[in-house]
Motif scaffolding. Structure first.
Motif, PDB file in Angstrom:
ATOM      1  N   LEU A  10       0.846  -1.187   0.000  1.00 15.46           N
ATOM      2  CA  LEU A  10       0.000   0.000   0.000  1.00 15.46           C
ATOM      3  C   LEU A  10       0.884   1.241   0.000  1.00 15.46           C
ATOM      4  N   LYS A  11       0.581   2.189  -0.876  1.00 12.94           N
ATOM      5  CA  LYS A  11       1.389   3.403  -0.981  1.00 12.94           C
ATOM      6  C   LYS A  11       0.543   4.639  -0.675  1.00 12.94           C
ATOM      7  N   PHE A  12       1.156   5.626  -0.047  1.00 11.75           N
ATOM      8  CA  PHE A  12       0.513   6.910   0.244  1.00 11.75           C
ATOM      9  C   PHE A  12       1.350   8.017  -0.366  1.00 11.75           C
ATOM     10  N   SER A  13       0.719   8.896  -1.118  1.00  7.99           N
ATOM     11  CA  SER A  13       1.465  10.028  -1.656  1.00  7.99           C
ATOM     12  C   SER A  13       1.763  11.014  -0.531  1.00  7.99           C
ATOM     13  N   THR A  14       2.817  11.768  -0.718  1.00  2.00           N
ATOM     14  CA  THR A  14       3.179  12.802   0.247  1.00  2.00           C
ATOM     15  C   THR A  14       2.023  13.781   0.419  1.00  2.00           C
ATOM     16  N   HIS A  15       1.351  14.095  -0.675  1.00  2.96           N
ATOM     17  CA  HIS A  15       0.222  15.024  -0.629  1.00  2.96           C
ATOM     18  C   HIS A  15      -0.888  14.515   0.301  1.00  2.96           C
ATOM     19  N   VAL A  16      -1.174  13.226   0.263  1.00  3.97           N
ATOM     20  CA  VAL A  16      -2.208  12.650   1.137  1.00  3.97           C
ATOM     21  C   VAL A  16      -1.804  12.788   2.599  1.00  3.97           C
ATOM     22  N   LEU A  17      -0.561  12.461   2.918  1.00  2.81           N
ATOM     23  CA  LEU A  17      -0.090  12.578   4.300  1.00  2.81           C
ATOM     24  C   LEU A  17      -0.117  14.028   4.770  1.00  2.81           C
ATOM     25  N   GLU A  18       0.254  14.953   3.903  1.00  3.79           N
ATOM     26  CA  GLU A  18       0.215  16.377   4.259  1.00  3.79           C
ATOM     27  C   GLU A  18      -1.214  16.857   4.465  1.00  3.79           C
ATOM     28  N   THR A  19      -2.143  16.370   3.655  1.00  4.90           N
ATOM     29  CA  THR A  19      -3.548  16.753   3.802  1.00  4.90           C
ATOM     30  C   THR A  19      -4.098  16.270   5.139  1.00  4.90           C
ATOM     31  N   ILE A  20      -3.834  15.024   5.496  1.00  4.45           N
ATOM     32  CA  ILE A  20      -4.291  14.472   6.779  1.00  4.45           C
ATOM     33  C   ILE A  20      -3.730  15.304   7.928  1.00  4.45           C
ATOM     34  N   ALA A  21      -2.431  15.589   7.887  1.00  2.00           N
ATOM     35  CA  ALA A  21      -1.795  16.360   8.965  1.00  2.00           C
ATOM     36  C   ALA A  21      -2.352  17.778   9.042  1.00  2.00           C
ATOM     37  N   GLY A  22      -2.586  18.410   7.899  1.00  2.00           N
ATOM     38  CA  GLY A  22      -3.116  19.772   7.888  1.00  2.00           C
ATOM     39  C   GLY A  22      -4.511  19.865   8.474  1.00  2.00           C
ATOM     40  N   ILE A  23      -5.378  18.955   8.075  1.00  3.65           N
ATOM     41  CA  ILE A  23      -6.746  18.963   8.607  1.00  3.65           C
ATOM     42  C   ILE A  23      -6.735  18.669  10.100  1.00  3.65           C
ATOM     43  N   ALA A  24      -5.946  17.677  10.520  1.00  7.83           N
ATOM     44  CA  ALA A  24      -5.867  17.320  11.941  1.00  7.83           C
ATOM     45  C   ALA A  24      -5.348  18.487  12.775  1.00  7.83           C
ATOM     46  N   GLN A  87      -0.803  15.022  19.342  1.00  7.60           N
ATOM     47  CA  GLN A  87      -1.725  13.902  19.570  1.00  7.60           C
ATOM     48  C   GLN A  87      -2.707  13.746  18.408  1.00  7.60           C
ATOM     49  N   ASN A  88      -3.299  14.841  17.966  1.00  4.89           N
ATOM     50  CA  ASN A  88      -4.310  14.771  16.910  1.00  4.89           C
ATOM     51  C   ASN A  88      -3.705  14.354  15.571  1.00  4.89           C
ATOM     52  N   VAL A  89      -2.561  14.918  15.229  1.00  7.83           N
ATOM     53  CA  VAL A  89      -1.888  14.576  13.967  1.00  7.83           C
ATOM     54  C   VAL A  89      -1.438  13.112  13.997  1.00  7.83           C
ATOM     55  N   SER A  90      -0.831  12.693  15.101  1.00  8.27           N
ATOM     56  CA  SER A  90      -0.367  11.309  15.222  1.00  8.27           C
ATOM     57  C   SER A  90      -1.524  10.328  15.117  1.00  8.27           C
ATOM     58  N   ASP A  91      -2.615  10.617  15.833  1.00  9.08           N
ATOM     59  CA  ASP A  91      -3.783   9.732  15.801  1.00  9.08           C
ATOM     60  C   ASP A  91      -4.384   9.650  14.401  1.00  9.08           C
ATOM     61  N   ALA A  92      -4.516  10.798  13.721  1.00  6.02           N
ATOM     62  CA  ALA A  92      -5.136  10.821  12.393  1.00  6.02           C
ATOM     63  C   ALA A  92      -4.301  10.036  11.378  1.00  6.02           C
ATOM     64  N   ILE A  93      -2.996  10.275  11.378  1.00  2.83           N
ATOM     65  CA  ILE A  93      -2.134   9.563  10.421  1.00  2.83           C
ATOM     66  C   ILE A  93      -2.100   8.077  10.735  1.00  2.83           C
ATOM     67  N   GLN A  94      -1.960   7.725  12.003  1.00  4.43           N
ATOM     68  CA  GLN A  94      -1.931   6.312  12.403  1.00  4.43           C
ATOM     69  C   GLN A  94      -3.231   5.613  12.024  1.00  4.43           C
ATOM     70  N   GLN A  95      -4.347   6.241  12.339  1.00  2.00           N
ATOM     71  CA  GLN A  95      -5.658   5.634  12.080  1.00  2.00           C
ATOM     72  C   GLN A  95      -5.904   5.453  10.582  1.00  2.00           C
ATOM     73  N   MET A  96      -5.551   6.446   9.784  1.00  2.00           N
ATOM     74  CA  MET A  96      -5.870   6.388   8.358  1.00  2.00           C
ATOM     75  C   MET A  96      -4.852   5.609   7.528  1.00  2.00           C
ATOM     76  N   THR A  97      -3.593   5.575   7.961  1.00  2.00           N
ATOM     77  CA  THR A  97      -2.556   4.970   7.118  1.00  2.00           C
ATOM     78  C   THR A  97      -1.825   3.806   7.766  1.00  2.00           C
ATOM     79  N   GLY A  98      -1.855   3.731   9.092  1.00  2.00           N
ATOM     80  CA  GLY A  98      -1.072   2.716   9.785  1.00  2.00           C
ATOM     81  C   GLY A  98       0.378   3.123   9.995  1.00  2.00           C
ATOM     82  N   LEU A  99       0.764   4.295   9.478  1.00  2.00           N
ATOM     83  CA  LEU A  99       2.127   4.784   9.662  1.00  2.00           C
ATOM     84  C   LEU A  99       2.277   5.425  11.041  1.00  2.00           C
ATOM     85  N   ARG A 100       3.459   5.319  11.611  1.00  2.00           N
ATOM     86  CA  ARG A 100       3.730   5.873  12.937  1.00  2.00           C
ATOM     87  C   ARG A 100       4.409   7.235  12.785  1.00  2.00           C
TER      88      ARG A 100
END
Length: 132
Positions: A10-24, A87-100
Motif C-alpha cells: 500500500l502506498k501513500f502520496s506525500t500530498h495525502v499525508l500532508e492533507t491528513i496532517a493539515g486537517i488534523a 496527539q491529533n496529527v499522530s492519531d489521524a495519520i496512524q488511524q488512516m494509514t497505519g504509519l507511525r
C-alpha cells in the motif's frame, strides 16, 4: 524525496499525508490557521484552497515526520496547544494509514486575535472536509 511511500503493498502520496496532517492540525483548539508563505498566499487569493498549506512531511516505509507552520490564537498556552496538535496529527495519520508519526515540529509563525480566529476558523470549517 519520493512522492509515494509504502506500507507493504500500500502506498501513500506525500500530498495525502500532508492533507491528513493539515486537517488534523486545524481541528485543534488554539490553532487559528496554517501559515504557508507567499506562493500559497497567492494561490488562496486566486481562489484555490490548499489543504496542505504549512505542512511538510517526510515519510519512510513505516514512519512519518511532520513539520507544521501555524498561527495560534492569542492568549493560548502554546505548549499545551502543541501537545494537542501532536496527539491529533499522530492519531489521524496512524488511524488512516497505519504509519507511525515519529516527530512533529510546530513552527509558530504568527498570533491571531479573537475576532480574526473566529472568522478564520469559520471559513476553514465551511470549506474543508473533516477527517476523523
Amino acid at each position: 524525496m519520493a512522492d509515494n511511500h509504502r506500507r507493504g503493498g500500500l502506498k501513500f502520496s506525500t500530498h495525502v499525508l500532508e492533507t491528513i496532517a493539515g486537517i488534523a492540525t486545524l481541528e485543534v483548539d488554539g490553532i487559528s490557521a496554517m501559515s504557508g508563505g507567499v506562493v500559497e498566499g497567492i494561490s488562496e487569493r486566486l481562489g484555490r484552497k490548499n489543504l496542505t498549506k504549512g505542512v511538510e512531511v517526510e515519510a519512510g516505509e513505516r514512519e512519518v515526520a511532520v513539520d507544521l507552520r501555524v498561527i495560534v490564537e492569542y492568549g493560548r498556552n502554546v505548549p499545551r496547544v502543541y501537545e494537542n496538535v501532536v496527539q491529533n496529527v499522530s492519531d489521524a495519520i496512524q488511524q488512516m494509514t497505519g504509519l507511525r508519526v515519529v516527530e512533529v515540529v510546530m513552527y509558530v509563525e504568527g498570533v491571531s486575535f479573537p475576532e480574526e480566529s473566529r472568522q478564520t476558523r469559520q471559513e476553514a470549517e465551511q470549506s474543508e472536509p473533516r477527517v476523523r
